[in-house]
Design a protein around this motif. Structure first.
Motif, PDB file in Angstrom:
ATOM      1  N   GLN A  65       0.833  -1.202   0.000  1.00  0.00           N
ATOM      2  CA  GLN A  65       0.000   0.000   0.000  1.00  0.00           C
ATOM      3  C   GLN A  65       0.866   1.250   0.000  1.00  0.00           C
ATOM      4  O   GLN A  65       0.583   2.197  -0.721  1.00  0.00           O
ATOM      5  CB  GLN A  65      -0.921  -0.008   1.222  1.00  0.00           C
ATOM      6  CG  GLN A  65      -1.856   1.185   1.283  1.00  0.00           C
ATOM      7  CD  GLN A  65      -2.693   1.197   2.542  1.00  0.00           C
ATOM      8  OE1 GLN A  65      -2.380   0.511   3.509  1.00  0.00           O
ATOM      9  NE2 GLN A  65      -3.749   1.973   2.537  1.00  0.00           N
ATOM     10  N   LEU A  68       2.204   1.635  -3.431  1.00  0.00           N
ATOM     11  CA  LEU A  68       1.161   2.123  -4.333  1.00  0.00           C
ATOM     12  C   LEU A  68       0.867   3.602  -4.097  1.00  0.00           C
ATOM     13  O   LEU A  68       0.661   4.367  -5.048  1.00  0.00           O
ATOM     14  CB  LEU A  68      -0.120   1.295  -4.168  1.00  0.00           C
ATOM     15  CG  LEU A  68      -0.082  -0.120  -4.747  1.00  0.00           C
ATOM     16  CD1 LEU A  68      -1.353  -0.872  -4.380  1.00  0.00           C
ATOM     17  CD2 LEU A  68       0.102  -0.081  -6.245  1.00  0.00           C
ATOM     18  N   ILE A  69       0.859   3.997  -2.825  1.00  0.00           N
ATOM     19  CA  ILE A  69       0.616   5.401  -2.509  1.00  0.00           C
ATOM     20  C   ILE A  69       1.743   6.257  -3.076  1.00  0.00           C
ATOM     21  O   ILE A  69       1.493   7.309  -3.679  1.00  0.00           O
ATOM     22  CB  ILE A  69       0.466   5.605  -0.982  1.00  0.00           C
ATOM     23  CG1 ILE A  69      -0.873   5.020  -0.509  1.00  0.00           C
ATOM     24  CG2 ILE A  69       0.571   7.083  -0.601  1.00  0.00           C
ATOM     25  CD1 ILE A  69      -1.052   5.004   0.987  1.00  0.00           C
ATOM     26  N   GLU A  70       2.981   5.800  -2.903  1.00  0.00           N
ATOM     27  CA  GLU A  70       4.119   6.554  -3.452  1.00  0.00           C
ATOM     28  C   GLU A  70       4.052   6.598  -4.973  1.00  0.00           C
ATOM     29  O   GLU A  70       4.279   7.649  -5.579  1.00  0.00           O
ATOM     30  CB  GLU A  70       5.436   5.905  -2.996  1.00  0.00           C
ATOM     31  CG  GLU A  70       6.654   6.666  -3.413  1.00  0.00           C
ATOM     32  CD  GLU A  70       6.705   8.076  -2.847  1.00  0.00           C
ATOM     33  OE1 GLU A  70       7.279   8.943  -3.521  1.00  0.00           O
ATOM     34  OE2 GLU A  70       6.175   8.318  -1.749  1.00  0.00           O
ATOM     35  N   GLN A  71       3.718   5.466  -5.577  1.00  0.00           N
ATOM     36  CA  GLN A  71       3.589   5.417  -7.036  1.00  0.00           C
ATOM     37  C   GLN A  71       2.466   6.348  -7.493  1.00  0.00           C
ATOM     38  O   GLN A  71       2.602   7.062  -8.488  1.00  0.00           O
ATOM     39  CB  GLN A  71       3.313   3.984  -7.484  1.00  0.00           C
ATOM     40  CG  GLN A  71       3.259   3.805  -8.977  1.00  0.00           C
ATOM     41  CD  GLN A  71       2.981   2.350  -9.359  1.00  0.00           C
ATOM     42  OE1 GLN A  71       2.795   1.498  -8.508  1.00  0.00           O
ATOM     43  NE2 GLN A  71       2.956   2.090 -10.642  1.00  0.00           N
ATOM     44  N   THR A  72       1.362   6.366  -6.767  1.00  0.00           N
ATOM     45  CA  THR A  72       0.241   7.242  -7.093  1.00  0.00           C
ATOM     46  C   THR A  72       0.654   8.703  -6.958  1.00  0.00           C
ATOM     47  O   THR A  72       0.290   9.533  -7.797  1.00  0.00           O
ATOM     48  CB  THR A  72      -0.957   6.938  -6.170  1.00  0.00           C
ATOM     49  OG1 THR A  72      -1.303   5.566  -6.310  1.00  0.00           O
ATOM     50  CG2 THR A  72      -2.147   7.798  -6.504  1.00  0.00           C
ATOM     51  N   ARG A  73       1.424   9.014  -5.923  1.00  0.00           N
ATOM     52  CA  ARG A  73       1.895  10.392  -5.747  1.00  0.00           C
ATOM     53  C   ARG A  73       2.797  10.797  -6.911  1.00  0.00           C
ATOM     54  O   ARG A  73       2.683  11.908  -7.427  1.00  0.00           O
ATOM     55  CB  ARG A  73       2.652  10.533  -4.438  1.00  0.00           C
ATOM     56  CG  ARG A  73       1.756  10.586  -3.232  1.00  0.00           C
ATOM     57  CD  ARG A  73       2.527  10.850  -1.961  1.00  0.00           C
ATOM     58  NE  ARG A  73       1.642  10.769  -0.824  1.00  0.00           N
ATOM     59  CZ  ARG A  73       1.989  10.313   0.356  1.00  0.00           C
ATOM     60  NH1 ARG A  73       3.217   9.895   0.560  1.00  0.00           N
ATOM     61  NH2 ARG A  73       1.126  10.274   1.340  1.00  0.00           N
ATOM     62  N   GLU A  75       2.796   9.510  -9.920  1.00  0.00           N
ATOM     63  CA  GLU A  75       1.936   9.613 -11.120  1.00  0.00           C
ATOM     64  C   GLU A  75       1.131  10.913 -11.080  1.00  0.00           C
ATOM     65  O   GLU A  75       0.990  11.593 -12.082  1.00  0.00           O
ATOM     66  CB  GLU A  75       1.005   8.401 -11.188  1.00  0.00           C
ATOM     67  CG  GLU A  75       0.133   8.352 -12.410  1.00  0.00           C
ATOM     68  CD  GLU A  75       0.902   8.070 -13.684  1.00  0.00           C
ATOM     69  OE1 GLU A  75       0.350   8.340 -14.761  1.00  0.00           O
ATOM     70  OE2 GLU A  75       2.051   7.615 -13.626  1.00  0.00           O
ATOM     71  N   GLN A  76       0.635  11.250  -9.892  1.00  0.00           N
ATOM     72  CA  GLN A  76      -0.132  12.491  -9.744  1.00  0.00           C
ATOM     73  C   GLN A  76       0.761  13.691 -10.047  1.00  0.00           C
ATOM     74  O   GLN A  76       0.336  14.621 -10.739  1.00  0.00           O
ATOM     75  CB  GLN A  76      -0.675  12.588  -8.323  1.00  0.00           C
ATOM     76  CG  GLN A  76      -1.505  13.834  -8.073  1.00  0.00           C
ATOM     77  CD  GLN A  76      -1.952  13.939  -6.622  1.00  0.00           C
ATOM     78  OE1 GLN A  76      -1.388  13.287  -5.745  1.00  0.00           O
ATOM     79  NE2 GLN A  76      -2.943  14.746  -6.374  1.00  0.00           N
TER      80      GLN A  76
END
Length: 167
Positions: A65, A68-73, A75-76
């Motif tokens: 998680q 994924l949060i770091e990857q999402t950040r 990507e964002q």
């Protein structure tokens, strides 16, 4: 019979009954009790193993998680940069288009003004020409009203034509 010192017969029967009860318990009761304790111990160990496994999976999920949060950040952030860049490009393109359109409108206006000026100058020249012709016509009529003026004008025109022809 005394309460503190029991008889030999009583002792014998007590030991014999105790032995029989102990034998029955050892033969049938203790194995069941130890089996139940062992079974309960196994269940507790299995529960502890499952709890450790669940804790490990939970830890792995937490790590996943976090990833994924770091990857999402990331990507964002990338998307926000792309959006900002696109916005800047759109604004620059809109400015360039607006400047080109303004230049075109200005050029069209200048061309129209020049055309209108030429038309106005042409109209003025035409009017001046017409007025000049009218004035000349009036002067020629006035001068040509007598015969001497007519002859003088003819001589003058012939001289001018011969001078222009010779030059």
């Amino acid at each position: 019979m005394s309460l503190i010192t029991p008889d030999f017969g009583l002792l014998f029967w007590m030991v014999l009954i105790f032995g029989i009860v102990f034998f029955l318990l050892a033969k049938f009761g203790f194995p069941m009790i130890t089996g139940m304790v062992d079974e309960r111990s196994k269940r507790i160990e299995d529960s502890i193993a499952k709890a450790r496994e669940a804790e490990q999976k939970l830890s792995e999920l937490a790590e996943e998680q976090a990833g994924l949060i770091e990857q999402t950040r990331l990507e964002q952030g990338r998307l926000l940069r792309e959006v900002a860049q696109s916005r800047e490009q759109i604004i620059a393109q809109a400015k360039a288009d607006a400047e080109a359109e303004a230049a075109k409108v200005l050029e069209d206006a200048r061309a129209k003004i020049a055309e209108e000026r030429e038309n106005a100058v042409r109209d003025i020249r035409r009017q001046v020409s017409m007025i000049s012709v009218e004035v000349a016509e009036k002067l020629v009529r006035k001068e040509l009203s007598d015969e001497a003026g007519q002859l003088e004008l003819l001589d003058k025109l012939v001289d001018e034509a011969s001078r222009n022809h010779m030059s």
